[in-house]
Design a protein around this motif. Structure first.
Motif, PDB file in Angstrom:
ATOM      1  N   HIS A 187      38.825   1.322 -37.608  1.00  5.90           N
ATOM      2  CA  HIS A 187      38.373   2.581 -38.208  1.00  5.90           C
ATOM      3  C   HIS A 187      38.438   3.735 -37.227  1.00  5.90           C
ATOM      4  N   HIS A 188      38.840   3.472 -35.979  1.00  4.95           N
ATOM      5  CA  HIS A 188      39.027   4.543 -35.001  1.00  4.95           C
ATOM      6  C   HIS A 188      40.447   5.101 -35.118  1.00  4.95           C
ATOM      7  N   GLY A 189      40.583   6.403 -34.986  1.00  7.85           N
ATOM      8  CA  GLY A 189      41.918   6.991 -34.882  1.00  7.85           C
ATOM      9  C   GLY A 189      42.530   7.486 -36.170  1.00  7.85           C
ATOM     10  N   PHE A 190      41.735   7.575 -37.264  1.00 10.95           N
ATOM     11  CA  PHE A 190      42.311   8.083 -38.512  1.00 10.95           C
ATOM     12  C   PHE A 190      42.798   9.525 -38.353  1.00 10.95           C
ATOM     13  N   LEU A 191      42.055  10.337 -37.605  1.00 10.86           N
ATOM     14  CA  LEU A 191      42.460  11.726 -37.399  1.00 10.86           C
ATOM     15  C   LEU A 191      43.769  11.789 -36.618  1.00 10.86           C
ATOM     16  N   ASN A 192      43.895  10.947 -35.595  1.00 11.25           N
ATOM     17  CA  ASN A 192      45.132  10.898 -34.815  1.00 11.25           C
ATOM     18  C   ASN A 192      46.311  10.496 -35.695  1.00 11.25           C
ATOM     19  N   LEU A 193      46.094   9.466 -36.505  1.00 17.03           N
ATOM     20  CA  LEU A 193      47.155   8.965 -37.377  1.00 17.03           C
ATOM     21  C   LEU A 193      47.579  10.018 -38.385  1.00 17.03           C
ATOM     22  N   TRP A 194      46.598  10.678 -38.988  1.00 17.04           N
ATOM     23  CA  TRP A 194      46.907  11.719 -39.983  1.00 17.04           C
ATOM     24  C   TRP A 194      47.660  12.881 -39.340  1.00 17.04           C
ATOM     25  N   THR A 195      47.221  13.305 -38.155  1.00 17.17           N
ATOM     26  CA  THR A 195      47.856  14.447 -37.500  1.00 17.17           C
ATOM     27  C   THR A 195      49.286  14.117 -37.097  1.00 17.17           C
ATOM     28  N   ARG A 196      49.499  12.908 -36.603  1.00 18.66           N
ATOM     29  CA  ARG A 196      50.862  12.511 -36.229  1.00 18.66           C
ATOM     30  C   ARG A 196      51.784  12.434 -37.440  1.00 18.66           C
ATOM     31  N   SER A 197      51.215  12.226 -38.621  1.00 17.47           N
ATOM     32  CA  SER A 197      52.042  12.105 -39.833  1.00 17.47           C
ATOM     33  C   SER A 197      52.482  13.454 -40.387  1.00 17.47           C
ATOM     34  N   LEU A 198      51.863  14.534 -39.911  1.00 16.66           N
ATOM     35  CA  LEU A 198      52.207  15.858 -40.418  1.00 16.66           C
ATOM     36  C   LEU A 198      53.578  16.300 -39.921  1.00 16.66           C
ATOM     37  N   ASP A 199      54.262  17.036 -40.749  1.00 14.31           N
ATOM     38  CA  ASP A 199      55.524  17.647 -40.337  1.00 14.31           C
ATOM     39  C   ASP A 199      55.216  18.924 -39.569  1.00 14.31           C
ATOM     40  N   SER A 200      55.863  19.105 -38.435  1.00 13.41           N
ATOM     41  CA  SER A 200      55.615  20.301 -37.622  1.00 13.41           C
ATOM     42  C   SER A 200      55.861  21.584 -38.403  1.00 13.41           C
ATOM     43  N   ALA A 201      56.830  21.565 -39.283  1.00 16.10           N
ATOM     44  CA  ALA A 201      57.125  22.750 -40.091  1.00 16.10           C
ATOM     45  C   ALA A 201      55.960  23.074 -41.027  1.00 16.10           C
ATOM     46  N   ASP A 202      55.285  22.034 -41.534  1.00 15.70           N
ATOM     47  CA  ASP A 202      54.124  22.263 -42.404  1.00 15.70           C
ATOM     48  C   ASP A 202      52.957  22.852 -41.612  1.00 15.70           C
ATOM     49  N   ILE A 203      52.783  22.394 -40.374  1.00 19.38           N
ATOM     50  CA  ILE A 203      51.736  22.958 -39.514  1.00 19.38           C
ATOM     51  C   ILE A 203      52.026  24.437 -39.271  1.00 19.38           C
ATOM     52  N   ASP A 204      53.276  24.742 -38.972  1.00 15.02           N
ATOM     53  CA  ASP A 204      53.661  26.133 -38.723  1.00 15.02           C
ATOM     54  C   ASP A 204      53.421  26.998 -39.960  1.00 15.02           C
ATOM     55  N   ARG A 205      53.760  26.473 -41.146  1.00 22.85           N
ATOM     56  CA  ARG A 205      53.568  27.240 -42.379  1.00 22.85           C
ATOM     57  C   ARG A 205      52.078  27.470 -42.653  1.00 22.85           C
ATOM     58  N   LEU A 206      51.257  26.459 -42.393  1.00 22.40           N
ATOM     59  CA  LEU A 206      49.818  26.601 -42.596  1.00 22.40           C
ATOM     60  C   LEU A 206      49.248  27.696 -41.697  1.00 22.40           C
ATOM     61  N   VAL A 207      49.617  27.643 -40.419  1.00 24.65           N
ATOM     62  CA  VAL A 207      49.126  28.631 -39.463  1.00 24.65           C
ATOM     63  C   VAL A 207      49.669  30.025 -39.788  1.00 24.65           C
TER      64      VAL A 207
END
Length: 365
Positions: A187-207
């Motif tokens: 149960h440790h690391g769900f945030l890490n796993l979710w963040t690694r699964s994001l597309d960098s382009a989606d992060i850029d669009r969100l920001v």
């Protein structure tokens, strides 16, 4: 007779709940927002730079550790978690043990901080705060106390400005953002796993759309990590404490801290999510700030690394990774029971965290 027993029990339970709710109504009707005070330990504003403020806490005991300590929280949330209320406050506990404690408060960033980077927070705001603390106290070096993302900032500062850092204290701080893969607790690391699964382009669009990471967005992410807890805290946890003023105030202060989540500045958010969470640059030696590589081997100050053994947001393995990477031989770890927030606000952890930090600092003062 037996058929009447459930009716009597139900009637008794209903009456008990009615009495409880009536008492709760009287309590709630007399509570105002100013009564739910967080971050209330007295402090004095020393410097303001843009929205960032430097405070010095008023002493609560005779000073026993002479080297000043600068506390830096992260940008995801507010420093008030370390000063939630009088009997659950790392700040008050450290002051009671004779520390000269200072605070750098990032304020409430919004779209106007869109272009701020981690470079700005480390090489401008923290550096300016360190210089001012040194000037005010007559010291040429100080101790940095970083919490979570603030621990990453202070670690970077210690690597880039080793001549200004006498001691480095980290709490619940991620260093190796991929070490959760080796964590034995699933149960440790769900945030890490979710963040690694994001597309960098989606992060850029969100920001680019919002100018940063909205506080409400991050709140929803953390809520989804513990869905049952998030669903039941208002119809189970709250009902259990609603007629007890002390427990109710504990609950309300925690909710106030959770709701007070500012937006994370845009470019700094991209670095945090892409450079660190996704590419793990701090560990692989490719993370740069202000054109300089952050080399953990340069850190020469004595270092204390405190982490929570049941931290599902920053798994212990991500914090413990610092040991083999850091330059100093004076390296100490303190593993403590509890979770990411519980380490600071749980009644069980009160005293253990501050005592461990204060004793470690006093031995090296």
């Amino acid at each position: 007779m037996s058929s009447q027993t459930p009716d009597k029990g139900a009637a008794g339970g209903f009456a008990e709940m009615t009495d409880k709710l009536l008492k709760a109504g009287k309590l709630l009707s007399n509570i105002r927002d100013q009564d739910v005070d967080v971050g209330a330990t007295p402090k004095k504003l020393v410097m303001r730079r843009d929205k960032v403020e430097l405070f010095r806490y008023e002493p609560l005991a005779e000073q026993r550790v002479k080297t000043p300590v600068l506390l830096a929280y992260g940008l995801i949330g507010r420093y008030t978690m370390a000063d939630l209320q009088e009997d659950r406050s790392l700040v008050r506990s450290l002051l009671s043990q004779g520390l000269d404690l200072w605070l750098v408060d990032w304020g409430q960033p919004n779209r106007t901080e869109r272009w701020l980077t981690i470079d700005d927070y480390v090489d401008d705001y923290i550096h300016a705060a360190v210089e001012r603390v040194c000037r005010e106290t007559g010291h040429d070096r100080i101790t940095l106390l970083g919490i979570c993302e603030g621990g990453v900032f202070t670690t970077c500062y210690a690597a880039l400005h080793p001549d200004k850092v006498k001691g480095l204290v980290l709490t619940i701080t991620p260093i190796d953002f991929h070490a959760d893969r080796d964590d034995p607790d699933t149960h440790h690391g769900f945030l890490n796993l979710w963040t690694r699964s994001l597309d960098s382009a989606d992060i850029d669009r969100l920001v680019d759309t919002y100018g940063g990471l909205p506080g409400e967005f991050m709140s929803s992410v953390f809520s989804l990590m513990t869905p049952m807890r998030s669903l039941t805290k208002y119809n189970i946890d709250l009902i259990e404490v609603i007629d007890d003023k002390a427990k109710l105030m504990n609950f309300l202060r925690m909710e106030k801290w959770l709701a007070d989540r500012p937006a994370h500045p845009g470019e700094a958010a991209k670095q945090w999510l892409e450079d660190l969470y996704q590419e793990n640059r701090l560990v692989n030696g490719t993370f740069t700030l202000s054109g300089r590589k952050v080399d953990l081997r340069v850190i020469s100050a004595p270092t204390l690394n405190v982490f929570a053994l049941d931290d599902h947001i920053i798994p212990p393995t991500c914090s413990k990774a610092l040991g083999p990477l850091i330059g100093t031989k004076d390296y100490t770890e303190i593993p403590l029971p509890g979770g990411h927030v519980g380490l600071f606000v749980s009644s069980k952890s009160q005293g253990r965290l501050s005592k461990g930090i204060a004793e470690w600092l006093a031995a090296r003062d």
